[in-house]
Design a protein around this motif. Sequence first.
Motif, PDB file in Angstrom:
ATOM      1  N   VAL A  89       3.461 -31.404 167.567  1.00 31.03           N
ATOM      2  CA  VAL A  89       4.363 -30.870 168.584  1.00 31.03           C
ATOM      3  C   VAL A  89       5.778 -31.335 168.256  1.00 31.03           C
ATOM      4  O   VAL A  89       5.993 -32.509 167.944  1.00 31.03           O
ATOM      5  CB  VAL A  89       3.972 -31.361 170.003  1.00 31.03           C
ATOM      6  CG1 VAL A  89       4.946 -30.829 171.046  1.00 31.03           C
ATOM      7  CG2 VAL A  89       2.560 -30.948 170.340  1.00 31.03           C
ATOM      8  N   VAL A  90       6.719 -30.389 168.289  1.00 31.23           N
ATOM      9  CA  VAL A  90       8.131 -30.729 168.104  1.00 31.23           C
ATOM     10  C   VAL A  90       8.929 -30.166 169.271  1.00 31.23           C
ATOM     11  O   VAL A  90       8.526 -29.191 169.907  1.00 31.23           O
ATOM     12  CB  VAL A  90       8.692 -30.183 166.761  1.00 31.23           C
ATOM     13  CG1 VAL A  90       7.999 -30.831 165.582  1.00 31.23           C
ATOM     14  CG2 VAL A  90       8.573 -28.684 166.678  1.00 31.23           C
ATOM     15  N   LYS A  91      10.050 -30.790 169.564  1.00 26.76           N
ATOM     16  CA  LYS A  91      10.895 -30.337 170.675  1.00 26.76           C
ATOM     17  C   LYS A  91      11.634 -29.058 170.330  1.00 26.76           C
ATOM     18  O   LYS A  91      11.873 -28.228 171.182  1.00 26.76           O
ATOM     19  CB  LYS A  91      11.903 -31.418 171.052  1.00 26.76           C
ATOM     20  CG  LYS A  91      11.276 -32.617 171.702  1.00 26.76           C
ATOM     21  CD  LYS A  91      12.322 -33.635 172.090  1.00 26.76           C
ATOM     22  CE  LYS A  91      11.664 -34.845 172.710  1.00 26.76           C
ATOM     23  NZ  LYS A  91      12.650 -35.842 173.153  1.00 26.76           N
ATOM     24  N   VAL A 141       2.424 -25.664 164.218  1.00 26.40           N
ATOM     25  CA  VAL A 141       3.370 -26.430 165.020  1.00 26.40           C
ATOM     26  C   VAL A 141       3.403 -25.849 166.431  1.00 26.40           C
ATOM     27  O   VAL A 141       3.536 -24.631 166.592  1.00 26.40           O
ATOM     28  CB  VAL A 141       4.790 -26.349 164.405  1.00 26.40           C
ATOM     29  CG1 VAL A 141       5.762 -27.210 165.175  1.00 26.40           C
ATOM     30  CG2 VAL A 141       4.781 -26.716 162.943  1.00 26.40           C
ATOM     31  N   ASN A 142       3.311 -26.728 167.430  1.00 28.90           N
ATOM     32  CA  ASN A 142       3.324 -26.269 168.824  1.00 28.90           C
ATOM     33  C   ASN A 142       2.276 -25.172 169.046  1.00 28.90           C
ATOM     34  O   ASN A 142       2.534 -24.180 169.724  1.00 28.90           O
ATOM     35  CB  ASN A 142       4.704 -25.776 169.235  1.00 28.90           C
ATOM     36  CG  ASN A 142       5.754 -26.864 169.156  1.00 28.90           C
ATOM     37  OD1 ASN A 142       5.439 -28.045 169.069  1.00 28.90           O
ATOM     38  ND2 ASN A 142       7.008 -26.477 169.172  1.00 28.90           N
ATOM     39  N   ASP A 143       1.121 -25.334 168.408  1.00 24.71           N
ATOM     40  CA  ASP A 143       0.009 -24.377 168.488  1.00 24.71           C
ATOM     41  C   ASP A 143       0.358 -23.003 167.920  1.00 24.71           C
ATOM     42  O   ASP A 143      -0.256 -22.007 168.275  1.00 24.71           O
ATOM     43  CB  ASP A 143      -0.496 -24.241 169.937  1.00 24.71           C
ATOM     44  CG  ASP A 143      -1.117 -25.536 170.446  1.00 24.71           C
ATOM     45  OD1 ASP A 143      -1.770 -26.234 169.640  1.00 24.71           O
ATOM     46  OD2 ASP A 143      -0.945 -25.845 171.631  1.00 24.71           O
ATOM     47  N   GLN A 144       1.366 -22.942 167.053  1.00 25.59           N
ATOM     48  CA  GLN A 144       1.739 -21.692 166.369  1.00 25.59           C
ATOM     49  C   GLN A 144       1.537 -21.881 164.871  1.00 25.59           C
ATOM     50  O   GLN A 144       1.959 -22.880 164.298  1.00 25.59           O
ATOM     51  CB  GLN A 144       3.207 -21.345 166.609  1.00 25.59           C
ATOM     52  CG  GLN A 144       3.544 -20.988 168.029  1.00 25.59           C
ATOM     53  CD  GLN A 144       5.017 -20.649 168.144  1.00 25.59           C
ATOM     54  OE1 GLN A 144       5.868 -21.419 167.734  1.00 25.59           O
ATOM     55  NE2 GLN A 144       5.307 -19.478 168.706  1.00 25.59           N
ATOM     56  N   ARG A 154      -2.776 -32.636 166.757  1.00 22.06           N
ATOM     57  CA  ARG A 154      -1.859 -31.567 167.185  1.00 22.06           C
ATOM     58  C   ARG A 154      -0.418 -31.967 166.850  1.00 22.06           C
ATOM     59  O   ARG A 154       0.002 -33.084 167.164  1.00 22.06           O
ATOM     60  CB  ARG A 154      -2.022 -31.353 168.688  1.00 22.06           C
ATOM     61  CG  ARG A 154      -1.302 -30.168 169.216  1.00 22.06           C
ATOM     62  CD  ARG A 154      -1.742 -29.904 170.657  1.00 22.06           C
ATOM     63  NE  ARG A 154      -1.009 -28.786 171.174  1.00 22.06           N
ATOM     64  CZ  ARG A 154      -0.124 -28.857 172.165  1.00 22.06           C
ATOM     65  NH1 ARG A 154       0.117 -30.004 172.749  1.00 22.06           N
ATOM     66  NH2 ARG A 154       0.500 -27.787 172.575  1.00 22.06           N
ATOM     67  N   LYS A 192      12.477 -25.368 169.002  1.00 23.71           N
ATOM     68  CA  LYS A 192      11.751 -24.101 168.988  1.00 23.71           C
ATOM     69  C   LYS A 192      11.563 -23.668 167.534  1.00 23.71           C
ATOM     70  O   LYS A 192      12.468 -23.821 166.708  1.00 23.71           O
ATOM     71  CB  LYS A 192      12.540 -23.041 169.754  1.00 23.71           C
ATOM     72  CG  LYS A 192      11.820 -21.727 169.880  1.00 23.71           C
ATOM     73  CD  LYS A 192      12.586 -20.733 170.724  1.00 23.71           C
ATOM     74  CE  LYS A 192      11.808 -19.432 170.774  1.00 23.71           C
ATOM     75  NZ  LYS A 192      12.491 -18.409 171.531  1.00 23.71           N
TER      76      LYS A 192
END
Length: 131
Positions: free
Chosen positions: A81-83, A112-115, A79, A85
């Motif tokens: 994940v980035v801080k 990214v970030n489940d998008q 997965r 948006k």
Amino acid sequence: MNIKVVGIAASILLASTSAYAQSSTVTGAVGGAATGAIVGGPVGAAVGGIVGGVAGSVIDPPPPKVVTYVQQAPAPTTRVVVKEKVVVGQPLPETVVVTPIPDDPKYAYAIVNDQRVIVEPSSRKVIQVIQ
């Protein structure tokens, strides 16, 4: 009275130009220059051309086959994940791996970030977030 008429005409022209300006930078620049000339003469034409050109430089949305490909692409096992948006028009961080679309090299994607996002590969700018 004449100033109001010119202002209203410029507003209408600007609104219609903005809609068409997204099709190309040239259209945006020409429309912006015309609107600027109506409102502010030569100086207005110069400023309007620049503003219209920027509005017209928006990247066209990807074709449906690219969207479908990204929707159906398998998610990575790890997965990401980035801080920050994920925002359309902004580049993805360098730490995010983007994968080219095999049939259309103008586009790439990342999850990214489940998008799922479609990006422009060279600039890494987000073109569309898939909902």
